[in-house]
Design a protein around this motif. Sequence first.
Motif, PDB file in Angstrom:
ATOM      1  N   PHE A  58      22.759  -4.653  27.722  1.00  0.00           N
ATOM      2  CA  PHE A  58      22.843  -4.245  26.325  1.00  0.00           C
ATOM      3  C   PHE A  58      23.331  -2.802  26.208  1.00  0.00           C
ATOM      4  CE2 PHE A  58      20.888  -2.311  22.535  1.00  0.00           C
ATOM      5  CZ  PHE A  58      21.566  -3.030  21.560  1.00  0.00           C
ATOM      6  N   ALA A  59      22.825  -1.905  27.061  1.00  0.00           N
ATOM      7  CA  ALA A  59      23.238  -0.503  27.016  1.00  0.00           C
ATOM      8  C   ALA A  59      24.731  -0.370  27.317  1.00  0.00           C
ATOM      9  CB  ALA A  59      22.420   0.323  28.003  1.00  0.00           C
ATOM     10  N   LYS A  60      25.209  -1.143  28.277  1.00  0.00           N
ATOM     11  CA  LYS A  60      26.636  -1.118  28.615  1.00  0.00           C
ATOM     12  C   LYS A  60      27.466  -1.621  27.431  1.00  0.00           C
ATOM     13  CE  LYS A  60      30.011  -3.034  31.824  1.00  0.00           C
ATOM     14  NZ  LYS A  60      30.244  -4.003  32.881  1.00  0.00           N
ATOM     15  N   ALA A  61      27.034  -2.727  26.846  1.00  0.00           N
ATOM     16  CA  ALA A  61      27.750  -3.284  25.687  1.00  0.00           C
ATOM     17  C   ALA A  61      27.700  -2.321  24.508  1.00  0.00           C
ATOM     18  CB  ALA A  61      27.147  -4.626  25.300  1.00  0.00           C
ATOM     19  N   GLN A  62      26.581  -1.656  24.334  1.00  0.00           N
ATOM     20  CA  GLN A  62      26.430  -0.689  23.240  1.00  0.00           C
ATOM     21  C   GLN A  62      27.462   0.433  23.372  1.00  0.00           C
ATOM     22  OE1 GLN A  62      22.646   1.306  23.272  1.00  0.00           O
ATOM     23  NE2 GLN A  62      22.875   2.071  21.204  1.00  0.00           N
ATOM     24  N   ILE A  65      30.909  -0.965  22.533  1.00  0.00           N
ATOM     25  CA  ILE A  65      31.056  -1.191  21.091  1.00  0.00           C
ATOM     26  C   ILE A  65      31.242   0.135  20.368  1.00  0.00           C
ATOM     27  CG2 ILE A  65      29.801  -1.925  19.018  1.00  0.00           C
ATOM     28  CD1 ILE A  65      28.655  -4.239  20.763  1.00  0.00           C
ATOM     29  N   TYR A  66      30.468   1.151  20.724  1.00  0.00           N
ATOM     30  CA  TYR A  66      30.618   2.471  20.106  1.00  0.00           C
ATOM     31  C   TYR A  66      32.027   3.013  20.338  1.00  0.00           C
ATOM     32  CZ  TYR A  66      25.598   3.103  19.163  1.00  0.00           C
ATOM     33  OH  TYR A  66      24.323   2.996  18.681  1.00  0.00           O
ATOM     34  N   LYS A  67      32.516   2.840  21.549  1.00  0.00           N
ATOM     35  CA  LYS A  67      33.859   3.343  21.869  1.00  0.00           C
ATOM     36  C   LYS A  67      34.914   2.622  21.023  1.00  0.00           C
ATOM     37  CE  LYS A  67      36.945   4.374  25.675  1.00  0.00           C
ATOM     38  NZ  LYS A  67      37.135   4.391  27.117  1.00  0.00           N
ATOM     39  N   LEU A  68      34.804   1.301  20.930  1.00  0.00           N
ATOM     40  CA  LEU A  68      35.764   0.523  20.148  1.00  0.00           C
ATOM     41  C   LEU A  68      35.697   0.887  18.671  1.00  0.00           C
ATOM     42  CD1 LEU A  68      35.323  -2.952  21.875  1.00  0.00           C
ATOM     43  CD2 LEU A  68      37.322  -1.451  22.020  1.00  0.00           C
ATOM     44  N   ILE A  69      34.492   1.063  18.146  1.00  0.00           N
ATOM     45  CA  ILE A  69      34.339   1.447  16.737  1.00  0.00           C
ATOM     46  C   ILE A  69      34.899   2.845  16.501  1.00  0.00           C
ATOM     47  CG2 ILE A  69      32.637   2.030  14.951  1.00  0.00           C
ATOM     48  CD1 ILE A  69      30.941  -0.304  15.987  1.00  0.00           C
ATOM     49  N   SER A  70      34.674   3.760  17.441  1.00  0.00           N
ATOM     50  CA  SER A  70      35.197   5.121  17.304  1.00  0.00           C
ATOM     51  C   SER A  70      36.719   5.124  17.275  1.00  0.00           C
ATOM     52  CB  SER A  70      34.708   6.004  18.452  1.00  0.00           C
ATOM     53  OG  SER A  70      33.321   6.158  18.403  1.00  0.00           O
ATOM     54  N   GLN A  71      37.327   4.277  18.108  1.00  0.00           N
ATOM     55  CA  GLN A  71      38.781   4.214  18.175  1.00  0.00           C
ATOM     56  C   GLN A  71      39.390   3.491  16.974  1.00  0.00           C
ATOM     57  OE1 GLN A  71      39.265   2.254  21.940  1.00  0.00           O
ATOM     58  NE2 GLN A  71      39.165   4.167  23.099  1.00  0.00           N
ATOM     59  N   THR A  72      38.738   2.390  16.553  1.00  0.00           N
ATOM     60  CA  THR A  72      39.261   1.553  15.476  1.00  0.00           C
ATOM     61  C   THR A  72      38.099   1.067  14.617  1.00  0.00           C
ATOM     62  OG1 THR A  72      40.861   0.746  17.114  1.00  0.00           O
ATOM     63  CG2 THR A  72      40.810  -0.388  14.993  1.00  0.00           C
ATOM     64  N   ILE A  75      37.809  -2.644  13.381  1.00  0.00           N
ATOM     65  CA  ILE A  75      37.885  -3.683  14.406  1.00  0.00           C
ATOM     66  C   ILE A  75      36.971  -4.866  14.056  1.00  0.00           C
ATOM     67  CG2 ILE A  75      36.070  -2.693  15.860  1.00  0.00           C
ATOM     68  CD1 ILE A  75      37.884  -3.472  18.291  1.00  0.00           C
ATOM     69  N   SER A  76      37.419  -6.061  14.393  1.00  0.00           N
ATOM     70  CA  SER A  76      36.621  -7.267  14.141  1.00  0.00           C
ATOM     71  C   SER A  76      35.813  -7.617  15.398  1.00  0.00           C
ATOM     72  CB  SER A  76      37.524  -8.439  13.777  1.00  0.00           C
ATOM     73  OG  SER A  76      38.288  -8.830  14.909  1.00  0.00           O
ATOM     74  N   ALA A  77      34.845  -8.479  15.208  1.00  0.00           N
ATOM     75  CA  ALA A  77      34.039  -8.941  16.345  1.00  0.00           C
ATOM     76  C   ALA A  77      34.908  -9.699  17.347  1.00  0.00           C
ATOM     77  CB  ALA A  77      32.889  -9.814  15.863  1.00  0.00           C
ATOM     78  N   GLY A  85      35.825  -8.533  27.064  1.00  0.00           N
ATOM     79  CA  GLY A  85      35.856  -9.631  28.029  1.00  0.00           C
ATOM     80  C   GLY A  85      34.599 -10.493  28.020  1.00  0.00           C
ATOM     81  N   ILE A  86      33.944 -10.575  26.865  1.00  0.00           N
ATOM     82  CA  ILE A  86      32.766 -11.434  26.723  1.00  0.00           C
ATOM     83  C   ILE A  86      32.978 -12.342  25.518  1.00  0.00           C
ATOM     84  CG2 ILE A  86      31.171  -9.846  27.856  1.00  0.00           C
ATOM     85  CD1 ILE A  86      30.203  -8.933  25.132  1.00  0.00           C
ATOM     86  N   SER A  87      32.105 -13.318  25.354  1.00  0.00           N
ATOM     87  CA  SER A  87      32.269 -14.286  24.272  1.00  0.00           C
ATOM     88  C   SER A  87      32.041 -13.644  22.904  1.00  0.00           C
ATOM     89  CB  SER A  87      31.304 -15.448  24.450  1.00  0.00           C
ATOM     90  OG  SER A  87      29.984 -15.025  24.195  1.00  0.00           O
ATOM     91  N   LEU A  88      32.659 -14.250  21.896  1.00  0.00           N
ATOM     92  CA  LEU A  88      32.481 -13.796  20.516  1.00  0.00           C
ATOM     93  C   LEU A  88      31.013 -13.867  20.130  1.00  0.00           C
ATOM     94  CD1 LEU A  88      33.486 -12.971  17.709  1.00  0.00           C
ATOM     95  CD2 LEU A  88      33.962 -15.390  17.267  1.00  0.00           C
ATOM     96  N   ARG A  89      30.341 -14.939  20.520  1.00  0.00           N
ATOM     97  CA  ARG A  89      28.925 -15.094  20.188  1.00  0.00           C
ATOM     98  C   ARG A  89      28.083 -13.973  20.768  1.00  0.00           C
ATOM     99  NH1 ARG A  89      25.287 -15.211  17.139  1.00  0.00           N
ATOM    100  NH2 ARG A  89      23.408 -16.349  17.574  1.00  0.00           N
ATOM    101  N   GLN A  90      28.383 -13.563  21.996  1.00  0.00           N
ATOM    102  CA  GLN A  90      27.616 -12.477  22.623  1.00  0.00           C
ATOM    103  C   GLN A  90      27.857 -11.167  21.873  1.00  0.00           C
ATOM    104  OE1 GLN A  90      25.373 -13.099  25.075  1.00  0.00           O
ATOM    105  NE2 GLN A  90      24.687 -11.018  24.783  1.00  0.00           N
ATOM    106  N   VAL A  91      29.100 -10.914  21.474  1.00  0.00           N
ATOM    107  CA  VAL A  91      29.404  -9.706  20.697  1.00  0.00           C
ATOM    108  C   VAL A  91      28.632  -9.736  19.383  1.00  0.00           C
ATOM    109  CG1 VAL A  91      31.217  -8.480  19.422  1.00  0.00           C
ATOM    110  CG2 VAL A  91      31.659  -9.287  21.733  1.00  0.00           C
ATOM    111  N   GLN A  92      28.601 -10.893  18.731  1.00  0.00           N
ATOM    112  CA  GLN A  92      27.864 -11.016  17.474  1.00  0.00           C
ATOM    113  C   GLN A  92      26.378 -10.729  17.675  1.00  0.00           C
ATOM    114  OE1 GLN A  92      29.087 -15.003  16.518  1.00  0.00           O
ATOM    115  NE2 GLN A  92      30.759 -14.302  15.184  1.00  0.00           N
ATOM    116  N   ARG A  93      25.823 -11.173  18.807  1.00  0.00           N
ATOM    117  CA  ARG A  93      24.408 -10.881  19.108  1.00  0.00           C
ATOM    118  C   ARG A  93      24.192  -9.376  19.261  1.00  0.00           C
ATOM    119  NH1 ARG A  93      24.646 -15.188  23.227  1.00  0.00           N
ATOM    120  NH2 ARG A  93      23.962 -17.079  22.210  1.00  0.00           N
ATOM    121  N   TYR A  94      25.088  -8.725  20.017  1.00  0.00           N
ATOM    122  CA  TYR A  94      24.965  -7.276  20.212  1.00  0.00           C
ATOM    123  C   TYR A  94      25.104  -6.530  18.882  1.00  0.00           C
ATOM    124  CZ  TYR A  94      25.379  -7.927  25.299  1.00  0.00           C
ATOM    125  OH  TYR A  94      25.175  -8.288  26.606  1.00  0.00           O
TER     126      TYR A  94
END
Length: 129
Positions: A58-62, A65-72, A75-77, A85-94
């Motif tokens: 979770f910390a790695k994904a966090q 996600i912060y980096k992607l949000i900062s850049q764009t 951005i969509s899920a 490189g993970i599933s859409l469902r996993q991103v939605q959970r995070y």
Amino acid sequence: MCVVRGSSLYGDGVCLELSYQGRCGLSYVIKEANDVVKDVVKETDDAVKEKANVTKEFAKAQRQIYKLISQTPQISAAQMSENMGISLRQVQRYLKQLSDQNLIVREGGRKNGVWKILDDEYEGFFKRI
């Protein structure tokens, strides 16, 4: 198959463990009390290690996600999923976990909205690097 387990401690540190497995019948296993304690400790250690592993993921994904949000910020899920490189469902959970912890928020609609990082520790972190 139904599995019922229970145990009782008798004098002199001997534990009687009772196992019932559906149609197979009833079986008795006699174990030393410290063997039972070792089993419980091992099961507890396994559960703690599994929880720590989930927390690391979770910390790695966090951070990603912060980096992607900062850049764009818009951005969509689905785009996050492709980049991480993970599933859409996993991103939605995070994203739900981060939203529930009030660390990020989606402002605007699904199509034209933007993500905002509310986490004081990470706000602007990637801009400073």
